[in-house]
Write a protein that holds these residues in place. Structure first.
Motif, short mmCIF file in Angstrom:
data_model
loop_
_atom_site.label_atom_id
_atom_site.label_comp_id
_atom_site.label_asym_id
_atom_site.label_seq_id
_atom_site.Cartn_x
_atom_site.Cartn_y
_atom_site.Cartn_z
N ASP A 23 0.82 -1.22 0.00
CA ASP A 23 0.00 0.00 0.00
C ASP A 23 0.85 1.26 0.00
O ASP A 23 0.50 2.27 -0.63
CB ASP A 23 -0.94 0.00 1.20
N LEU A 26 2.04 1.99 -3.60
CA LEU A 26 1.00 2.57 -4.44
C LEU A 26 0.73 4.02 -4.04
O LEU A 26 0.66 4.91 -4.91
CB LEU A 26 -0.29 1.75 -4.34
N LEU A 309 -0.79 -3.07 -8.86
CA LEU A 309 -1.64 -2.33 -7.92
C LEU A 309 -2.24 -1.10 -8.58
O LEU A 309 -3.42 -0.78 -8.36
CB LEU A 309 -0.83 -1.93 -6.69
N ARG A 312 -5.09 -2.21 -10.89
CA ARG A 312 -6.29 -2.57 -10.13
C ARG A 312 -6.96 -1.34 -9.55
O ARG A 312 -8.19 -1.25 -9.51
CB ARG A 312 -5.92 -3.55 -9.01
N HIS A 313 -6.17 -0.36 -9.13
CA HIS A 313 -6.70 0.87 -8.53
C HIS A 313 -7.33 1.78 -9.58
O HIS A 313 -8.18 2.62 -9.25
CB HIS A 313 -5.57 1.60 -7.81
N GLU A 315 -5.56 3.96 -11.54
CA GLU A 315 -4.87 5.24 -11.61
C GLU A 315 -3.40 4.99 -11.91
O GLU A 315 -2.76 4.16 -11.25
CB GLU A 315 -5.03 6.00 -10.29
N ARG A 340 -6.28 8.74 -14.52
CA ARG A 340 -7.29 7.71 -14.31
C ARG A 340 -7.36 6.80 -15.54
O ARG A 340 -7.11 7.22 -16.67
CB ARG A 340 -8.66 8.34 -14.09
N THR A 364 -5.94 -7.35 -15.08
CA THR A 364 -6.81 -7.40 -13.91
C THR A 364 -7.45 -8.78 -13.84
O THR A 364 -7.77 -9.38 -14.87
CB THR A 364 -7.89 -6.31 -13.99
#
Length: 365
Positions: A23, A26, A309, A312-313, A315, A340, A364
């Motif tokens: 985390d 990211l 990551l 998946r997020h 961004e 985005r 993904t």
């Protein structure tokens, strides 16, 4: 007919100067945080450059790798029983106690009783290990594997890069940018769990991403300089797309190898133009090395974690250090702020001295 096994990332962990944990990586790259500062780990008074991206408090490489392996296994929900028989593929630089002995020690300490492999092929070490793990899973030779990689900035490699004038002397890394002046090193320790999609599904594992394609190719051009045409890296990208059965327009992002050096960035731009045909100028590109530095043997794994990551997020990280376009790098570089995206596939690229090139294509889940 049963679907062929596909390698999925079911547990990830990474450490860099951006922080500890996936985390933190990211959050750091999306915030555009530059992790560079004065090196205090060793004496740099005789060096031309004295800047790197280092953690203030760090253990030995062996301890950091052991912690990363345990954290990735925990994130994947691998108990002691499920770790039994799991392979370990380790990417590290040489040094005591030696890569093979270190791999054996880490496997035993982590409860991984499967086969071990070590990779010491410089900046493509970790990405090559991921490609091998994905191959073994796709062939049905393995159900799961842990890939781990680590590099902590140390005086010997730092001195070599400094003496070769590869390090940026203005305290920043500027991939693909006009006025780029070189790379900066950075700490990186990462571990991921790769599992067969069928095995992960049976135990209700939640994948972070799927490794859908991979490719490797050599330039055979020069011991240190890349082929200006980018042909070797283009072959690796095409191989990854071919393995995944996807066209170039399926690529929604590229986390480039781009180190901020004049020749290598231009060669990589040429490779993308070859491999992605007329679509290259429409694919968002950045290099997260501009934020966390170049982690050498660990770069491929740290950047794979960040790429998966970010995808998946939804961004995409900014390409820090940007000063303006370079006509030798006509790409859609992400500048100013993260972008985005609804893309479902991304490439992460790596290259090493000796003309080695790798491409990993993730999707993904």
């Amino acid at each position: 007919m049963a679907e062929p096994p596909v390698a999925q990332l079911t547990g990830v962990h990474a450490v860099s100067a951006l922080g500890r944990g996936a985390d933190a990586q990211l959050a750091g790259v999306l915030a555009g945080e530059l992790a560079f500062g004065p090196v205090r780990r060793f004496d740099t008074t005789a060096r031309r450059v004295a800047v790197a991206a280092t953690l203030p408090d760090v253990g030995t490489l062996a301890d950091e790798l052991a912690a990363a392996i345990d954290a990735a296994c925990a994130a994947a929900g691998l108990t002691g029983v499920r770790r039994a028989g799991c392979a370990l593929l380790l990417a590290v630089h040489g040094g005591p106690p030696g890569p093979s002995a270190l791999a054996a020690r880490l496997a035993e300490g982590g409860g991984l009783s499967g086969p071990t492999r070590v990779y010491t092929s410089a900046c493509v070490s970790a990405s090559t290990a991921v490609a091998d793990a994905a191959t073994l899973i796709a062939r049905g030779d393995l159900d799961r594997a842990v890939v781990a990689a680590g590099y902590l900035v140390e005086p010997d490699q730092f001195a070599l890069f400094d003496a070769g004038r590869a390090l940026s002397d203005d305290g920043a890394v500027r991939p693909f940018s006009a006025g780029r002046r070189g790379l900066l090193l950075g700490d990186g320790v990462a571990a991921v769990v790769l599992e067969s999609s069928a095995v992960a599904r049976r135990r209700d594992g939640e994948p972070v991403a799927t490794v859908v394609g991979w490719g490797r190719a050599g330039d055979a051009f020069h011991p240190c300089q890349p082929d200006p045409s980018g042909t070797g890296l283009a072959h690796a990208v095409r191989a990854a797309l071919r393995r995944a059965g996807l066209p170039p327009q399926a690529v929604g992002y590229v986390n480039a190898n781009a180190t901020g050096t004049a020749q290598s960035d231009a060669a990589e731009a040429a490779a993308l133009r070859q491999a992605l045909d007329g679509y290259a100028g429409q694919v968002p590109v950045s290099s997260t090395k501009a934020l966390h530095g170049h982690a050498l043997e660990a770069s491929g794994l740290l950047e794979l974690v960040v790429t998966a990551l970010a995808l998946r997020h939804g961004e995409l990280p900014v390409n820090a250090g940007w000063r303006g376009p370079d006509e030798a790098c006509p790409l859609d570089v992400i500048t100013d702020r993260p972008r985005r995206t609804t893309a479902t596939h991304a490439l992460t690229l790596n290259a090493a001295f000796g003309g080695a090139n790798t491409a990993l294509l993730v999707g993904t889940p």
